[in-house]
Enzyme design. Structure first.
Site, mmCIF file in Angstrom:
data_model
loop_
_atom_site.group_PDB
_atom_site.id
_atom_site.type_symbol
_atom_site.label_atom_id
_atom_site.label_comp_id
_atom_site.label_asym_id
_atom_site.label_seq_id
_atom_site.Cartn_x
_atom_site.Cartn_y
_atom_site.Cartn_z
ATOM 1 N N ASP A 69 8.027 2.100 34.078
ATOM 2 C CA ASP A 69 8.423 1.466 32.815
ATOM 3 C C ASP A 69 7.128 1.154 32.057
ATOM 4 O O ASP A 69 6.374 0.269 32.453
ATOM 5 C CB ASP A 69 9.220 0.185 33.116
ATOM 6 C CG ASP A 69 9.589 -0.595 31.854
ATOM 7 O OD1 ASP A 69 9.179 -0.192 30.739
ATOM 8 O OD2 ASP A 69 10.295 -1.617 31.993
ATOM 9 N N LYS B 174 7.859 -2.454 21.253
ATOM 10 C CA LYS B 174 6.640 -3.220 21.501
ATOM 11 C C LYS B 174 5.482 -2.570 20.740
ATOM 12 O O LYS B 174 4.788 -3.214 19.989
ATOM 13 C CB LYS B 174 6.324 -3.287 23.001
ATOM 14 C CG LYS B 174 7.466 -3.830 23.861
ATOM 15 C CD LYS B 174 7.554 -5.351 23.920
ATOM 16 C CE LYS B 174 8.933 -5.857 24.296
ATOM 17 N NZ LYS B 174 9.356 -5.603 25.667
ATOM 18 N N TRP C 174 9.926 -8.379 33.996
ATOM 19 C CA TRP C 174 10.657 -7.145 33.699
ATOM 20 C C TRP C 174 10.900 -6.288 34.929
ATOM 21 O O TRP C 174 11.970 -5.674 35.056
ATOM 22 C CB TRP C 174 9.976 -6.351 32.578
ATOM 23 C CG TRP C 174 10.207 -7.016 31.249
ATOM 24 C CD1 TRP C 174 9.270 -7.583 30.446
ATOM 25 C CD2 TRP C 174 11.476 -7.228 30.598
ATOM 26 N NE1 TRP C 174 9.877 -8.134 29.330
ATOM 27 C CE2 TRP C 174 11.221 -7.934 29.408
ATOM 28 C CE3 TRP C 174 12.799 -6.907 30.920
ATOM 29 C CZ2 TRP C 174 12.234 -8.318 28.520
ATOM 30 C CZ3 TRP C 174 13.806 -7.286 30.040
ATOM 31 C CH2 TRP C 174 13.521 -7.980 28.861
HETATM 32 C C1 LIG Z 1 10.697 -5.843 26.588
HETATM 33 C C2 LIG Z 1 10.699 -5.072 27.877
HETATM 34 C C3 LIG Z 1 11.899 -4.572 28.452
HETATM 35 C C4 LIG Z 1 13.271 -4.815 27.831
HETATM 36 O O1 LIG Z 1 13.630 -3.736 27.049
HETATM 37 P P1 LIG Z 1 14.991 -3.627 26.198
HETATM 38 O O2 LIG Z 1 14.693 -2.496 25.287
HETATM 39 O O3 LIG Z 1 15.213 -4.921 25.504
HETATM 40 O O4 LIG Z 1 16.067 -3.287 27.155
HETATM 41 C C5 LIG Z 1 11.789 -3.833 29.610
HETATM 42 N N1 LIG Z 1 10.597 -3.587 30.202
HETATM 43 C C6 LIG Z 1 9.441 -4.042 29.674
HETATM 44 C C7 LIG Z 1 8.145 -3.745 30.362
HETATM 45 C C8 LIG Z 1 9.457 -4.794 28.502
HETATM 46 O O5 LIG Z 1 8.316 -5.244 27.980
#
Ligand SMILES: *Cc1c(COP(=O)(O)O)cnc(C)c1O
Length: 366
Positions: free
Chosen positions: A175, A199, A105
């Protein structure tokens, strides 16, 4: 186990608490006190304004968010933040932004940020197959970078930082999509935090952004309205039709965290027990189950491992599926097995998986 109630160990969208799902079911018929389905309530209603206000307040209480931060509920997922962050913070800087490349990611975030301006990959784990995170000695943060970006929990590889990174004089951007509200977090140390819901805290469709007021104040004036945090802050996350349903479910999850769990410190204690069960299962398996990540960097959310060969992995996935455990296949980019144990999975449910693993090993040991 009732096959219609499988346990969700998927990397995402993840499991949601049973009590939340019951309230969601009821609200699809009619939200108590409103008398309308949550799927058809106006985003301009007083009810929805109160939902947003309570959710903001709950996030402030759960994480102790200090004054001076906006809390926004946006669309576009974490992926849209990969672009909004550089659009807002690079500002034509000649000095590159610092990015850490610690897994799948963060790699995606880097690719998007490169489209917007100069960046420097401060450290990359790619050459080592993303098996570990960097130590402090390997990180030489630039003092003049416009910001530092990293991913707190690499969902695919199962790597999690258990410390704060960066310098106090460079804005930190993180993030936290896969560990948001799983544990306490020093929000005041970050200029901007983003986390989509799917998540750990709700269904897909909404992304929570915590952003310092001064970051919003200094954003370029010429951004498209939808990509400008200012528009969303001024409109109280109601700049265009927001995902009312997803935001409502996230509100229910924050109520569950506050009321049933007792806050994020209590949640973290539960999450540590759950992860401990599975890492013990790996470490006690005589090498039958092989953990993917360096022990010091193990994720409390995503436990990634492999088996001695691909046939055993296929048997593990088929038998676990038949036993009612779903979502255990590793991410398509790396394969293997991954057990994602987000907030809503209980200790007892993770114990069931650990029990299955011990049993599988007994039956398949050579
Ligand atoms: C799943 C994930 C993403 C992707 O996010 P979207 O909402 O599908 O754009 C980005 N960063 C992390 C850490 C993730 O686990």
């Amino acid at each position: 186990m009732n096959p219609r109630n499988r346990l969700n160990f998927s990397g995402g969208p993840g499991a949601l608490p049973q009590s939340v799902l019951e309230q969601v079911r009821e609200s699809i018929d009619a939200v108590p006190g409103v008398g309308l389905s949550v799927l058809g309530i106006s985003h301009r209603s007083d009810w929805f304004a109160a939902v947003v206000a309570e959710l903001e307040d709950n996030v402030r209480r759960l994480l102790g968010v200090p004054a001076g931060y906006h809390i926004l509920f946006l669309q576009g997922g974490a992926t849209q933040q990969f672009t909004m962050v550089p659009l807002t913070l690079m500002q034509g800087s000649q000095v590159p932004a610092d990015y850490l490349h610690t897994g799948y990611w963060s790699g995606k975030a880097i690719a998007e940020a490169r489209r917007e301006g100069p960046l420097r990959v401060l450290w990359s784990g790619e050459g080592e197959g993303f098996g570990r995170l960097p130590s402090d000695g390997e990180l030489d943060f630039a003092a003049d970078a416009p910001y530092l970006h990293y991913v707190s929990n690499e969902t695919v590889e199962g790597l999690q930082f258990h410390r704060l990174l960066g310098r106090d004089d460079v804005p930190r951007v993180c993030d936290m999509s896969s560990d948001f509200l799983s544990q306490p977090c020093p929000v005041d140390q970050f200029a901007l935090i983003y986390a989509h819901a799917q998540k750990n805290i709700g269904p897909a469709g909404v992304t929570v952004v915590l952003v310092r007021d001064e970051v919003i104040g200094k954003a370029p004036e010429d951004l498209p309205g939808f990509l400008d945090y200012r528009s969303h802050a001024q409109a109280h996350s109601n700049f265009n039709t927001p995902p009312v349903f997803a935001i409502y479910v996230v509100l229910l999850v924050t109520r569950w965290l506050l009321g049933e769990i007792g806050g994020v410190a209590a949640m973290a204690a539960i999450n540590q027990r759950k992860a401990g069960l599975l890492y013990c299962a790996l470490d006690g398996s005589d090498g039958f189950y092989r953990g993917r990540s360096a022990p010091a960097d193990r994720s409390l959310m995503n436990v990634a491992f492999s088996l001695p060969d691909v046939h055993l992995e296929q048997a593990f996935l088929a038998e676990s599926q038949a036993a009612g455990f779903t979502g255990l296949a590793g991410h398509r980019s790396i394969g293997g097995i991954r057990a994602s144990i987000y907030n809503a999975l209980t200790v007892a449910e993770v114990e069931e998986l650990a029990g299955f693993m011990a049993d599988f090993q007994r039956r398949h040991r050579r």
